[in-house]
Design a protein around this motif. Structure first.
Motif, PDB file in Angstrom:
ATOM      1  N   ILE A 173     -33.029 -30.241 -12.156  1.00 44.98           N
ATOM      2  CA  ILE A 173     -33.487 -28.926 -12.628  1.00 44.98           C
ATOM      3  C   ILE A 173     -34.732 -28.486 -11.863  1.00 44.98           C
ATOM      4  O   ILE A 173     -34.819 -27.339 -11.410  1.00 44.98           O
ATOM      5  CB  ILE A 173     -33.773 -28.973 -14.145  1.00 44.98           C
ATOM      6  N   GLN A 174     -35.670 -29.401 -11.700  1.00 38.69           N
ATOM      7  CA  GLN A 174     -36.897 -29.058 -10.994  1.00 38.69           C
ATOM      8  C   GLN A 174     -36.613 -28.689  -9.546  1.00 38.69           C
ATOM      9  O   GLN A 174     -37.151 -27.696  -9.027  1.00 38.69           O
ATOM     10  CB  GLN A 174     -37.877 -30.234 -11.053  1.00 38.69           C
ATOM     11  N   ALA A 175     -35.753 -29.450  -8.879  1.00 41.63           N
ATOM     12  CA  ALA A 175     -35.428 -29.174  -7.471  1.00 41.63           C
ATOM     13  C   ALA A 175     -34.738 -27.823  -7.323  1.00 41.63           C
ATOM     14  O   ALA A 175     -35.093 -27.027  -6.427  1.00 41.63           O
ATOM     15  CB  ALA A 175     -34.544 -30.292  -6.918  1.00 41.63           C
ATOM     16  N   GLU A 176     -33.759 -27.548  -8.190  1.00 39.51           N
ATOM     17  CA  GLU A 176     -33.044 -26.261  -8.114  1.00 39.51           C
ATOM     18  C   GLU A 176     -33.996 -25.104  -8.405  1.00 39.51           C
ATOM     19  O   GLU A 176     -33.932 -24.049  -7.760  1.00 39.51           O
ATOM     20  CB  GLU A 176     -31.883 -26.255  -9.106  1.00 39.51           C
ATOM     21  N   ILE A 223     -37.298 -24.909  -7.918  1.00 41.23           N
ATOM     22  CA  ILE A 223     -38.217 -24.680  -6.806  1.00 41.23           C
ATOM     23  C   ILE A 223     -37.510 -23.985  -5.647  1.00 41.23           C
ATOM     24  O   ILE A 223     -38.056 -23.054  -5.035  1.00 41.23           O
ATOM     25  CB  ILE A 223     -38.846 -26.009  -6.332  1.00 41.23           C
ATOM     26  N   MET A 224     -36.287 -24.421  -5.341  1.00 42.33           N
ATOM     27  CA  MET A 224     -35.530 -23.800  -4.251  1.00 42.33           C
ATOM     28  C   MET A 224     -35.269 -22.324  -4.552  1.00 42.33           C
ATOM     29  O   MET A 224     -35.441 -21.465  -3.682  1.00 42.33           O
ATOM     30  CB  MET A 224     -34.208 -24.545  -4.047  1.00 42.33           C
ATOM     31  N   GLN A 225     -34.848 -22.012  -5.774  1.00 41.72           N
ATOM     32  CA  GLN A 225     -34.574 -20.625  -6.128  1.00 41.72           C
ATOM     33  C   GLN A 225     -35.843 -19.767  -6.101  1.00 41.72           C
ATOM     34  O   GLN A 225     -35.815 -18.608  -5.682  1.00 41.72           O
ATOM     35  CB  GLN A 225     -33.927 -20.557  -7.516  1.00 41.72           C
ATOM     36  N   ARG A 226     -36.945 -20.354  -6.557  1.00 42.88           N
ATOM     37  CA  ARG A 226     -38.199 -19.596  -6.550  1.00 42.88           C
ATOM     38  C   ARG A 226     -38.627 -19.269  -5.123  1.00 42.88           C
ATOM     39  O   ARG A 226     -39.056 -18.141  -4.844  1.00 42.88           O
ATOM     40  CB  ARG A 226     -39.298 -20.371  -7.277  1.00 42.88           C
ATOM     41  N   TYR A 227     -38.523 -20.229  -4.226  1.00 40.50           N
ATOM     42  CA  TYR A 227     -38.933 -19.962  -2.847  1.00 40.50           C
ATOM     43  C   TYR A 227     -37.995 -18.967  -2.152  1.00 40.50           C
ATOM     44  O   TYR A 227     -38.428 -18.201  -1.286  1.00 40.50           O
ATOM     45  CB  TYR A 227     -39.049 -21.268  -2.059  1.00 40.50           C
ATOM     46  N   GLN A 228     -36.731 -18.963  -2.538  1.00 41.66           N
ATOM     47  CA  GLN A 228     -35.816 -17.953  -1.986  1.00 41.66           C
ATOM     48  C   GLN A 228     -36.251 -16.549  -2.413  1.00 41.66           C
ATOM     49  O   GLN A 228     -36.279 -15.613  -1.610  1.00 41.66           O
ATOM     50  CB  GLN A 228     -34.392 -18.235  -2.456  1.00 41.66           C
ATOM     51  N   ARG A 229     -36.595 -16.421  -3.689  1.00 43.17           N
ATOM     52  CA  ARG A 229     -37.059 -15.128  -4.192  1.00 43.17           C
ATOM     53  C   ARG A 229     -38.415 -14.767  -3.582  1.00 43.17           C
ATOM     54  O   ARG A 229     -38.672 -13.608  -3.229  1.00 43.17           O
ATOM     55  CB  ARG A 229     -37.155 -15.188  -5.717  1.00 43.17           C
ATOM     56  N   ILE A 230     -39.307 -15.743  -3.471  1.00 48.29           N
ATOM     57  CA  ILE A 230     -40.635 -15.509  -2.882  1.00 48.29           C
ATOM     58  C   ILE A 230     -40.493 -15.034  -1.437  1.00 48.29           C
ATOM     59  O   ILE A 230     -41.211 -14.130  -0.994  1.00 48.29           O
ATOM     60  CB  ILE A 230     -41.490 -16.792  -2.964  1.00 48.29           C
ATOM     61  N   LYS A 231     -39.549 -15.632  -0.701  1.00 49.98           N
ATOM     62  CA  LYS A 231     -39.324 -15.218   0.689  1.00 49.98           C
ATOM     63  C   LYS A 231     -38.945 -13.750   0.764  1.00 49.98           C
ATOM     64  O   LYS A 231     -39.440 -13.007   1.634  1.00 49.98           O
ATOM     65  CB  LYS A 231     -38.224 -16.086   1.308  1.00 49.98           C
ATOM     66  N   GLN A 232     -38.105 -13.308  -0.163  1.00 50.35           N
ATOM     67  CA  GLN A 232     -37.706 -11.900  -0.188  1.00 50.35           C
ATOM     68  C   GLN A 232     -38.900 -10.992  -0.492  1.00 50.35           C
ATOM     69  O   GLN A 232     -39.077  -9.937   0.135  1.00 50.35           O
ATOM     70  CB  GLN A 232     -36.613 -11.692  -1.243  1.00 50.35           C
ATOM     71  N   ILE A 233     -39.714 -11.411  -1.451  1.00 52.42           N
ATOM     72  CA  ILE A 233     -40.887 -10.611  -1.834  1.00 52.42           C
ATOM     73  C   ILE A 233     -41.869 -10.514  -0.674  1.00 52.42           C
ATOM     74  O   ILE A 233     -42.433  -9.450  -0.389  1.00 52.42           O
ATOM     75  CB  ILE A 233     -41.565 -11.221  -3.076  1.00 52.42           C
ATOM     76  N   VAL A 234     -42.111 -11.632  -0.001  1.00 47.62           N
ATOM     77  CA  VAL A 234     -43.042 -11.656   1.134  1.00 47.62           C
ATOM     78  C   VAL A 234     -42.564 -10.713   2.233  1.00 47.62           C
ATOM     79  O   VAL A 234     -43.367  -9.990   2.855  1.00 47.62           O
ATOM     80  CB  VAL A 234     -43.198 -13.097   1.665  1.00 47.62           C
ATOM     81  N   GLN A 235     -41.256 -10.686   2.478  1.00 49.37           N
ATOM     82  CA  GLN A 235     -40.710  -9.820   3.533  1.00 49.37           C
ATOM     83  C   GLN A 235     -40.905  -8.344   3.231  1.00 49.37           C
ATOM     84  O   GLN A 235     -41.067  -7.527   4.141  1.00 49.37           O
ATOM     85  CB  GLN A 235     -39.210 -10.120   3.722  1.00 49.37           C
ATOM     86  N   THR A 236     -40.917  -7.997   1.940  1.00 54.07           N
ATOM     87  CA  THR A 236     -41.024  -6.573   1.572  1.00 54.07           C
ATOM     88  C   THR A 236     -42.455  -6.130   1.267  1.00 54.07           C
ATOM     89  O   THR A 236     -42.720  -4.925   1.238  1.00 54.07           O
ATOM     90  CB  THR A 236     -40.142  -6.266   0.343  1.00 54.07           C
ATOM     91  N   THR A 237     -43.350  -7.073   1.016  1.00 49.68           N
ATOM     92  CA  THR A 237     -44.706  -6.682   0.599  1.00 49.68           C
ATOM     93  C   THR A 237     -45.805  -7.097   1.571  1.00 49.68           C
ATOM     94  O   THR A 237     -46.928  -6.610   1.469  1.00 49.68           O
ATOM     95  CB  THR A 237     -45.039  -7.281  -0.786  1.00 49.68           C
ATOM     96  N   ILE A 238     -45.475  -7.987   2.495  1.00 52.12           N
ATOM     97  CA  ILE A 238     -46.495  -8.495   3.411  1.00 52.12           C
ATOM     98  C   ILE A 238     -46.060  -8.260   4.852  1.00 52.12           C
ATOM     99  O   ILE A 238     -44.918  -8.552   5.211  1.00 52.12           O
ATOM    100  CB  ILE A 238     -46.759 -10.005   3.189  1.00 52.12           C
ATOM    101  N   THR A 239     -46.968  -7.733   5.655  1.00 59.23           N
ATOM    102  CA  THR A 239     -46.672  -7.531   7.080  1.00 59.23           C
ATOM    103  C   THR A 239     -47.777  -8.174   7.920  1.00 59.23           C
ATOM    104  O   THR A 239     -48.947  -8.191   7.525  1.00 59.23           O
ATOM    105  CB  THR A 239     -46.599  -6.036   7.428  1.00 59.23           C
ATOM    106  N   GLU A 240     -47.376  -8.722   9.055  1.00 59.14           N
ATOM    107  CA  GLU A 240     -48.321  -9.272  10.020  1.00 59.14           C
ATOM    108  C   GLU A 240     -48.204  -8.434  11.282  1.00 59.14           C
ATOM    109  O   GLU A 240     -47.171  -8.429  11.946  1.00 59.14           O
ATOM    110  CB  GLU A 240     -48.005 -10.740  10.308  1.00 59.14           C
ATOM    111  N   GLU A 241     -49.278  -7.727  11.606  1.00 63.33           N
ATOM    112  CA  GLU A 241     -49.237  -6.799  12.739  1.00 63.33           C
ATOM    113  C   GLU A 241     -49.044  -7.525  14.061  1.00 63.33           C
ATOM    114  O   GLU A 241     -48.364  -7.047  14.944  1.00 63.33           O
ATOM    115  CB  GLU A 241     -50.521  -5.969  12.774  1.00 63.33           C
ATOM    116  N   SER A 242     -49.666  -8.670  14.193  1.00 67.38           N
ATOM    117  CA  SER A 242     -49.573  -9.399  15.450  1.00 67.38           C
ATOM    118  C   SER A 242     -48.498 -10.459  15.364  1.00 67.38           C
ATOM    119  O   SER A 242     -48.526 -11.308  14.480  1.00 67.38           O
ATOM    120  CB  SER A 242     -50.917 -10.061  15.777  1.00 67.38           C
ATOM    121  N   PRO A 243     -47.509 -10.473  16.253  1.00 67.78           N
ATOM    122  CA  PRO A 243     -46.463 -11.489  16.207  1.00 67.78           C
ATOM    123  C   PRO A 243     -46.976 -12.870  16.580  1.00 67.78           C
ATOM    124  O   PRO A 243     -46.393 -13.877  16.221  1.00 67.78           O
ATOM    125  CB  PRO A 243     -45.443 -10.985  17.242  1.00 67.78           C
TER     126      PRO A 243
END
Length: 706
Positions: free
Chosen positions: A241-244, A246-266
Motif C-alpha cells: 500500500i505504501q509503495a503504490e 508513493i508512486m501514484q503521488r509522484y505521478q500526480r506531482i509530476k503533472q502538477i509540476v509540469q503545469t505550475t512550474i517553469t524553468e526559463e533556462s534549459p
C-alpha cells in the motif's frame, strides 16, 4: 474586546525554512519543553493574527512523509493524525522549499488527503529565482485545493498575507478540498470502507493509516480488535500500500509540476554552493578545512567564554565575601554561602560556554556547513558504531559535555544516539584543564625539543588525543552490548550555503541556556548542598574537638592566626564525613599512588572536576591570593608519604591525569544524560563504566611508571 485563540501546527520537511518562519512569527514569545513521554523538543510560541485573534503556534519536528521512522517524526505524525492528547491543531501551516518543490509536495499531498485545514507556505523563493524557477501560485492553489502563500521570513515578506490566509482558513472561507489528491480508497477498497463504517469521520487516507498504525493510536480495545480483524480479513499488506501510494503521488506531482512550474533556462545554472562543495568536500582539502574549522571553534569557546566566566566567578566571590562580612557566623550562613551560592556559581559559570557553543554551532548549521561535517566524517564514525552526526557533539565535548549531550537529538538512530551520549563525556572538557595544568607543572619537566616544541605542551596535546581514541574504542566495544535492532541510514540533505540569521542564533543561545539552568541546574544545586553537608559535619564530637584544639593554639599564638586557621580548616575537612570517606577509600586508591587527601579531592570533584585544585589548596593550607598556584605547586611538590617518598611523582601525576580524563566526575553531565535518556539506567551505566575504566587505566599507568 474578546480575543479568540487558535492553535496552529507548523510542519514541513527538514531544512525547508520552518524554524526561520517560526522565529519570525513568534519572536521572543517562545517556550521550550518536551513532548510527554519522549525527549523531543516542544517549541511553542504566540503571535497575533489580527486585532481580535491570537495564535498559539507549535513547531513540530521536520518530516519527509507521513510514514514515521524516528521518535520526532512520530510526534508530528500523531499530531497530524489527531492522536496527541496535548496538542490539537485548528489549522496546519505546511512549509515547503520552493527551490525543491517537487520533493516537498509528497508531504503536502499527504496532509491534504487527511482533510484537515491547511495553508501551504513557500520559502526559499529567492533561491528558486536564482535557479530560474518560476512558480504559478494561483495555478498551484487550484491544483492543490488549499491556499498557497510565498514568504521570506528573513526579510519579513509575505507574513501579513500568511496571517490572513490562516485566519480565513480557520473561519472556513477556505475548506479542505472535496477531491483526494490520489484515489486513496482504491489502495485497499474493502478495508477502507469497513474502517470508515466504524469511524465515519475519517477520510479515506486517514482510514488507511488506521489500518497500518492503529496499534499506536488512542483507540478503545474494542476498536483496536475490530480494526485488526478488518486488517486480517482483507490481508492488508502495509508495504504494498505504501509503495503504490508513493508512486501514484509522484505521478500526480509530476503533472502538477509540469503545469505550475517553469524553468526559463534549459541548462541548470551552476550555483556557488556547487563550487564551494568541490573544495569543502574534497578528499584532502575537505578534511584539512574541517580540522581548521573545528580547531577555531574549539579555541573560540575558550577565548570568548573565559571573560564572562571570570566575571561570573568574580561576581559570586564578591557576593560571598559581602554576605560573609555582615551575616552572623553560623551554620545557616555557611549553608547559604558555601552551599547555595557555591551551587549557583557552579550553574551559572557554565552558561557562557553553553551559549557560545550553541551560538557558533547554530552559525555553522545556518550557513550549511554542519551538514558537510557529518558527510565528511560518516565513514570514520560508522566503523565504531556511530555516524557522521556524532562528530559535532563529540567535538563540543571538548568544551563541556553538558551542551554536547544536549545536541545529540539530531541523530535519528537510537543506538547511535545512545552511543554518542555514552562516549561524549570521555572527550577532555575544559573543566579538566586546571587539573592537567597543575599536574603537568608538577611532574613534567620544562624541556623543549627543536627549540620550540614544549614537552609539557606535547603531554597536554597527548591527553586530548588519548581522550578521542578512548571514546572511539569504547564506542566500538559498546555497540556490541546495546541491543537495539534499528537500521541505520545516513541520509543527509546538503542545504544551500547562506548567511546566518543572527536573530535565530541569539534565540537558540538563550533557549539552550534556559534549558541548562532550569533542568540540569536543579540537580547541581542538590549535589552542591549534599557536598556542603558532607564537608561541614562529622560523626560524634570530632569536629568540636578539632575546633577546640585549634582555638587554644590560636589564643596561645595569635601571631600565627592565619596559618593556624588554614590548618584548622584542613583538619576539620579531614574529620568531616567527606574527609572520613577519603580516608576510607584510601586502601582502594593506594595502588594508584593516591593518599587520603587525593581521595577527598576525588570525592569533592564529583560535583565539578576543577574543584580538585581548590580542594588541594584547602588541604595544603594554601592561601587563595594571586600567587597561590606557584605556592600550591611547591606545597604539593614537597608533600611526602609516611615512607618519605614524594607523593606527586611522575607515576602518580600521570595516573591522576588519566583518572581525571576518564572518570565521570560531573554531576551536571549525569543530570543531562538522565534528561536525554529519560531514565537513570544509562547515567548509572555511564558512571560505572567510566569509573572502572579510569581505575584500570590509572592503575596500569602507575604500575608501569613507578
Amino acid at each position: 474586546m474578546a480575543t479568540n485563540t487558535i492553535h496552529i501546527a507548523l510542519v514541513g520537511n527538514p531544512n525547508s525554512g520552518k524554524t526561520s518562519l517560526f522565529n519570525t512569527l513568534t519572536g521572543l514569545n517562545q517556550k521550550v519543553g518536551n513532548f510527554p513521554g519522549v525527549t523531543v523538543d516542544k517549541k511553542t510560541g504566540e503571535f497575533n493574527i489580527s486585532s481580535d485573534t491570537t495564535a498559539e503556534l507549535i513547531d513540530l519536528p521536520g518530516s519527509y512523509s507521513l510514514y514515521p521512522r524516528r521518535a520526532d517524526e512520530w510526534v508530528s505524525y500523531k499530531v497530524l493524525m489527531n492522536q496527541d492528547t496535548d496538542v490539537k491543531a485548528d489549522v496546519v501551516i505546511i512549509v515547503a522549499d520552493a527551490s525543491t518543490l517537487k520533493r516537498n509536495l509528497l508531504f503536502v499531498s499527504q496532509i491534504i488527503d487527511l482533510k484537515i485545514p491547511a495553508v501551504l507556505t513557500l520559502t526559499m523563493m529567492d533561491v528558486a529565482r536564482k535557479k530560474d524557477i518560476q512558480i504559478d501560485i494561483k495555478a498551484l492553489e487550484r491544483e492543490l485545493g488549499i491556499p498557497v502563500v510565498p514568504v521570506n521570513p528573513r526579510k519579513n515578506k509575505g507574513i501579513d498575507q500568511l496571517k490572513k490566509a490562516v485566519e480565513a482558513t480557520t473561519k472556513q472561507q477556505y475548506r479542505p478540498p472535496a477531491f483526494d489528491f490520489i484515489s486513496n480508497k482504491n489502495l485497499a477498497t474493502e478495508a477502507v470502507t469497513e474502517v470508515k463504517e466504524l469511524l465515519p469521520q475519517l477520510s479515506d487516507y486517514s482510514a488507511i493509516h488506521h489500518l497500518i498504525n492503529h496499534e499506536s493510536f488512542l483507540l478503545s480495545n474494542d476498536l483496536q480488535d475490530k480494526i485488526e480483524a478488518i486488517e486480517q480479513k482483507n490481508k492488508v499488506q502495509h508495504t504494498r500500500i505504501q509503495a503504490e501510494e508513493i508512486m501514484q503521488r509522484y505521478q500526480r506531482i509530476k503533472q502538477i509540476v509540469q503545469t505550475t512550474i517553469t524553468e526559463e533556462s534549459p541548462v541548470k545554472k551552476q550555483l556557488i554552493a556547487e563550487k564551494l562543495d568541490r573544495v569543502l568536500l574534497h578528499r584532502f582539502w575537505g578534511y584539512a578545512i574541517l580540522l581548521t574549522v573545528l580547531f577555531l571553534l574549539f579555541q573560540s569557546i575558550f577565548w570568548i567564554a573565559q571573560y564572562p566566566m571570570d566575571i561570573i566567578e568574580l561576581f559570586f566571590l564578591n557576593l560571598s565575601n559581602w554576605f560573609s562580612s555582615w551575616l552572623p557566623a553560623n551554620k545557616l550562613t555557611d549553608l547559604f554561602i558555601n552551599g547555595v551560592l557555591a551551587g549557583l556559581s557552579g550553574i551559572f559559570v557554565f552558561v557562557p560556554q553553553i551559549m557560545i557553543l550553541f551560538g557558533l554551532t547554530t552559525i555553522l548549521e545556518e550557513t550549511g556547513y554542519m551538514a558537510r561535517i557529518g558527510f565528511l566524517t560518516d565513514k570514520i564514525m560508522r566503523k565504531v558504531g556511530l555516524n557522521g552526526k556524532s562528530v559535532m557533539p563529540m567535538i563540543s565535548g571538548f568544551a563541556c559535555a553538558v551542551p554536547a549531550i544536549m545536541s545529540v537529538r539530531n541523530i535519528e538512530n537510537r543506538k547511535e544516539r545512545l552511543l554518542t551520549i555514552l562516549v561524549t563525556p570521555l572527550m577532555s572538557c575544559s573543566a579538566r584543564l586546571p587539573v592537567y595544568t597543575i599536574l603537568i607543572a608538577l611532574v613534567v619537566p620544562q624541556t623543549y625539543y627543536l627549540g620550540f616544541l614544549s614537552l609539557q605542551g606535547l603531554v597536554m596535546m597527548g591527553l586530548y588525543v588519548f581522550s578521542v581514541l578512548m571514546a572511539l574504542i569504547v564506542a566500538y566495544v559498546a555497540k556490541r552490548f546495546i541491543n537495539i535492532k534499528e537500521k541505520s541510514f545516513f541520509i543527509l540533505e546538503l542545504p544551500l550555503y547562506r548567511h546566518p540569521r543572527y536573530k535565530n542564533v541569539l534565540l537558540t543561545m538563550i533557549e539552550k541556556a534556559k534549558i541548562f539552568v532550569f533542568d540540569a541546574g536543579k540537580v547541581i544545586m542538590i549535589i552542591s548542598l549534599l557536598l556542603w553537608a558532607l564537608s561541614s559535619y562529622g560523626p560524634g564530637d570530632r569536629l568540636e574537638k578539632v575546633t577546640a584544639q585549634y582555638d587554644q593554639q590560636i589564643t596561645a599564638n595569635p601571631e600565627q592566626r592565619d596559618v593556624l586557621e588554614k590548618e584548622k580548616g584542613a583538619a576539620l575537612l579531614q574529620n568531616s564525613y567527606a574527609g572520613i570517606m577519603g580516608q576510607y577509600i584510601e586502601p582502594a586508591i593506594k595502588p594508584l599512588g593516591y593518599d587520603w587527601k587525593i581521595g577527598i579531592a576525588l570525592i569533592t570533584s564529583f560535583a565539578a572536576r576543577e574543584v580538585f585544585v581548590g580542594t588541594m589548596a584547602t588541604l595544603y593550607s594554601v592561601d587563595s591570593d594571586g600567587g597561590d598556584e606557584q605556592t600550591l605547586r611547591q606545597k604539593m611538590n614537597s608533600a611526602v608519604n609516611a615512607n618519605g617518598e614524594k607523593i606527586y611523582s611522575l607515576a602518580t601525576g600521570v595516573s591522576l591525569m588519566i583518572f581525571y580524563l576518564l572518570a565521570m566526575q560531573c554531576m551536571s553531565t549525569l543530570a543531562v544524560v538522565k534528561r536525554e535518556t529519560n531514565s537513570w539506567k544509562w547515567p548509572m551505566i555511564q558512571l560505572t563504566y567510566m569509573t572502572v575504566l579510569a581505575y584500570v587505566m590509572s592503575l596500569l599507568a602507575y604500575q608501569l611508571l613507578s
